[in-house]
Design an enzyme around this catalytic site. Structure first.
Site, short mmCIF file in Angstrom:
data_model
loop_
_atom_site.label_atom_id
_atom_site.label_comp_id
_atom_site.label_asym_id
_atom_site.label_seq_id
_atom_site.Cartn_x
_atom_site.Cartn_y
_atom_site.Cartn_z
N LYS A 245 0.85 -1.19 0.00
CA LYS A 245 0.00 0.00 0.00
C LYS A 245 0.89 1.24 0.00
CE LYS A 245 -3.03 2.70 3.11
NZ LYS A 245 -3.85 2.71 4.34
N ASP B 87 -2.76 10.38 3.42
CA ASP B 87 -4.12 9.92 3.69
C ASP B 87 -4.84 10.95 4.56
OD1 ASP B 87 -6.45 8.56 4.16
OD2 ASP B 87 -5.56 7.03 5.46
N LYS C 297 -10.06 12.88 8.36
CA LYS C 297 -9.44 12.59 9.65
C LYS C 297 -9.36 13.87 10.48
CE LYS C 297 -6.32 8.88 8.15
NZ LYS C 297 -6.92 7.81 8.98
N ASP D 155 1.85 6.75 5.30
CA ASP D 155 0.90 5.71 4.88
C ASP D 155 1.39 4.93 3.66
OD1 ASP D 155 -1.42 4.39 5.57
OD2 ASP D 155 -2.77 5.74 4.51
N ASP E 10 -12.09 6.88 4.17
CA ASP E 10 -10.84 6.73 4.91
C ASP E 10 -10.38 5.26 4.96
OD1 ASP E 10 -8.64 7.47 6.33
OD2 ASP E 10 -9.69 7.76 8.24
N GLU F 115 -9.31 3.47 2.64
CA GLU F 115 -8.89 3.54 1.25
C GLU F 115 -7.82 2.51 0.90
OE1 GLU F 115 -7.55 5.25 3.56
OE2 GLU F 115 -5.41 5.05 3.10
N ARG G 190 -7.48 -0.63 1.55
CA ARG G 190 -8.00 -1.91 1.06
C ARG G 190 -8.50 -1.78 -0.37
NH1 ARG G 190 -12.17 -2.01 6.01
NH2 ARG G 190 -10.40 -0.90 6.88
N1 BES Z 1 -3.87 4.72 7.01
C1 BES Z 1 -4.95 4.47 7.89
C2 BES Z 1 -4.56 3.53 9.05
C3 BES Z 1 -3.53 4.04 10.00
C4 BES Z 1 -3.90 4.65 11.18
C5 BES Z 1 -2.19 3.85 9.76
C6 BES Z 1 -2.95 5.09 12.07
C7 BES Z 1 -1.23 4.28 10.65
C8 BES Z 1 -1.61 4.90 11.80
C9 BES Z 1 -6.10 3.84 7.15
O1 BES Z 1 -6.25 4.23 5.84
C10 BES Z 1 -7.36 4.23 7.85
O2 BES Z 1 -7.66 5.39 7.85
N2 BES Z 1 -8.03 3.27 8.45
C11 BES Z 1 -9.24 3.53 9.15
C12 BES Z 1 -10.25 2.49 8.75
C13 BES Z 1 -11.63 2.78 9.22
C14 BES Z 1 -12.19 4.00 8.50
C15 BES Z 1 -12.49 1.58 8.95
C16 BES Z 1 -8.91 3.45 10.63
O3 BES Z 1 -8.10 2.63 11.03
O4 BES Z 1 -9.47 4.25 11.38
ZN ZN Z 2 -4.55 4.91 4.88
MN MN Z 3 -7.43 6.01 5.66
#
Ligand code: BES
Ligand code: ZN
Ligand code: MN
Length: 532
Positions: free
Chosen positions: A298, A303, A310, A321, A380, A382, A384
């Site tokens: 990825k 992000d 966020k 990310d 968010d 994204e 996946r």
């Molecule tokens: N890039 C983030 C995950 C992340 C969070 C990486 C903190 C490193 C540190 C990912 O794209 C994301 O935003 N995931 C969300 C998913 C949710 C919306 C289902 C998350 O983990 O909150």
């Molecule tokens: Zn992300």
């Molecule tokens: Mn995200």
């Protein structure tokens, strides 16, 4: 006086031109020729034992504060005996006694480094010891390390790991610091001389470790680099640079991805003025025609969360990310540089997840390359979406033996495991065990998490084949279930490295925000399981 230059509001410029295609992004202002982060790397030489005549000396002390004969026969011995007498140094692993400007001698500094119980020293312990030495000498100095412990042989690989630890610790990301000095840049670097029993053998072992470390440094750089300097295209160019090591690199641009039907990845990318980029790296070190091992990363260069935006606080961390893609590029570098005897492909999906008039909305339904439709309930989630198309492409194109994806995928994995283990999900017990073993050996540890139909149900959607979020509980698992819907009958593993790729507590060999997690793990995984 009035300023008559016409300035275009960049947001206006962007919006007005959407209907006729993309405008090219504004070029980064800072020069791209900035020196690499490891410009002030120490130099390391290997020689036979001799009496050190000047500079600093490091000797190894086993439990009971015993020092090897090689060190004991030289000058430091008397000084250290006195220093031990007045300190509570117990020679525990990576503890030390430091004697500055020993009176009457020619040496500047003598350090006794504890190694604990010599019989218990494993590969990671040697790395840690090297890291501890590295932390002691950051500026220009001549440092002699007497690689000798009482009553224990030190193999060439172990001595090389000690040197490797010094290098890993020397990493710093200071290319944007314009001032020298405290907390600034330091261009001077120490020169290490490692005194060992068999210099030629150690040199050879070190050459192999050094290439892996270069891969780790590359991955750290890619994660540390801010998003204005490293967009999807620039990331792809970094992958392209591996061509000089003999890696074949193909770049898929937006048009190519549209043609392939990568609607999931493109939906994420559509909010950014910087178009997406997929890099396909092939290292053919194995038998001709043999199916490759595949790594998929990825690479979200930033992000914001998109419309499901966020919170502002901490959002800057999302420049990292790209941790999965960085690990893949770093691992490909390591494998090619040491001419690994295996066929390996690395695929990275690079996009920027932005807020914009053209950004994807919650509720949008996209069609992935696999043909399956996805209801994007949270923009968010994204990563996946990017991986779904990258993984599908990987299997279509290469029919890999095994496929491993790496991604900073969920905050939920950090809640579950903290920052010391990455989450491992797999449809294959053998593959999972291989990764766990490689993780133990390298200390890039992974912890297996469950998959199953009950979790898979969480991502069923009313309006499409699936939705991209699975609810509050088990968020790292429903994310993995989502990915699994894009796995054919390939043995597959998913590593959620959100907690380990960046911001993890620093260690003796990992001093920077970006850890480079995954490079040593993947390199070891290939070495132990796929090379003749
Ligand atoms: N890039 C983030 C995950 C992340 C969070 C990486 C903190 C490193 C540190 C990912 O794209 C994301 O935003 N995931 C969300 C998913 C949710 C919306 C289902 C998350 O983990 O909150
Ligand atoms: Zn992300
Ligand atoms: Mn995200």
């Amino acid at each position: 006086m009035a300023d008559w230059r016409i300035t275009l509001d960049p947001t206006l410029r962007r919006r007005n031109f959407h209907h006729i295609g993309r405008i090219s992004p504004i070029a980064p202002v800072a020069s791209r020729e900035r020196t690499a982060s490891m410009s002030s790397l120490p130099t390391i030489a290997f020689t036979k034992f001799a009496e050190p005549k000047r500079g600093s000396v490091v000797v190894l002390a086993g439990d009971g504060r015993s020092i090897g004969d090689r060190a004991a026969s030289s000058d430091p011995q008397q000084v250290l005996t006195r220093a031990f007498g007045i300190s509570d140094f117990n020679a525990g692993l990576a503890t030390l006694v430091d004697v500055l400007a020993p009176a009457g001698g020619k040496l500047d500094r003598i350090v006794a480094l504890g190694v604990g119980k010599p019989a218990e020293l494993d590969e990671y312990a040697w790395f840690r010891l090297g890291g501890t030495i590295g932390s002691q000498f950051r500026k220009a100095a001549d440092v002699t390390v007497i690689v000798d412990v009482r009553d224990r042989d030190i193999s060439a690989e172990e001595a090389a790991s000690l040197a490797g630890g010094i290098l890993l610790r020397a990493y710093s990301f200071d290319k944007y610091k314009t001032k020298k000095g405290t907390d600034g840049k330091d261009d001077s670097a120490p020169r290490f001389t490692m005194m060992v029993a068999k210099p030629a053998a150690v040199k050879k072992a070190f050459a192999s470790i050094e290439t892996t470390i270069a891969g780790v440094a590359l991955a750290r750089d890619l994660v540390n680099e801010p998003a204005n300097m490293l967009g999807p295209r620039e990331f792809g160019e970094k992958a392209k640079e591996l061509e000089k090591l003999g890696v074949e690199v193909r770049i898929l641009d937006e048009k190519a991805m549209r043609k392939l039907g990568m609607g999931a990845l493109l939906g994420v990318a559509q909010g950014s003025v910087r178009p997406p980029c997929m890099a396909v790296m092939q290292w053919r070190g194995g038998r001709k025609g043999e199916a490759p091992v595949a790594f998929v990363g990825k690479g979200v260069v930033f992000d914001t969360g998109g419309n499901s935006i966020k919170p502002a606080s901490g959002m800057e961390d999302m420049r990292g990310d790209v941790g999965g893609a960085a690990a893949v590029v770093g691992a490909m570098h390591a494998l090619a540089a040491r001419k690994a005897r295996a066929n390996v492909v690395g695929i990275i999906g690079c996009v920027e997840n932005m807020v914009d008039g053209n950004a994807q909305r919650p509720g949008d339904i996209v069609t992935s390359m696999s043909g399956q439709t996805i209801e994007v309930l949270n923009t968010d989630a994204e990563g996946r979406l990017v991986l779904a198309d990258a993984m599908w492409y990987c299997q279509q194109e290469f029919k890999p033996k095994v496929m491993i994806d790496l991604a900073t995928l969920t905050g939920a994995i950090i809640v579950a495991l903290g920052q010391h283990y990455a989450g491992l999900f797999s449809n294959d017990d053998g593959l999972a065990d291989q990764l766990i073993a490689a993780g133990r050996a390298t200390r890039e540890r992974v912890w297996r998490m469950p998959l199953g139909p009950e979790y898979d149900k969480l991502i069923d959607s009313k309006n499409a084949d699936m939705k991209n979020i699975g609810g509050r509980y088990g968020g790292a698992i429903s994310a993995a279930q989502f990915l699994q819907r894009f796995v054919k009958d390939t043995p597959w593993a998913h590593l959620d490295i959100a907690g380990t790729a960046m911001g993890a507590p620093s260690t003796e060999i990992s001093p920077s925000w970006a850890t480079g997690f995954g490079v040593r793990l993947l390199d070891r995984f290939v070495r132990d399981n796929f090379e003749a």
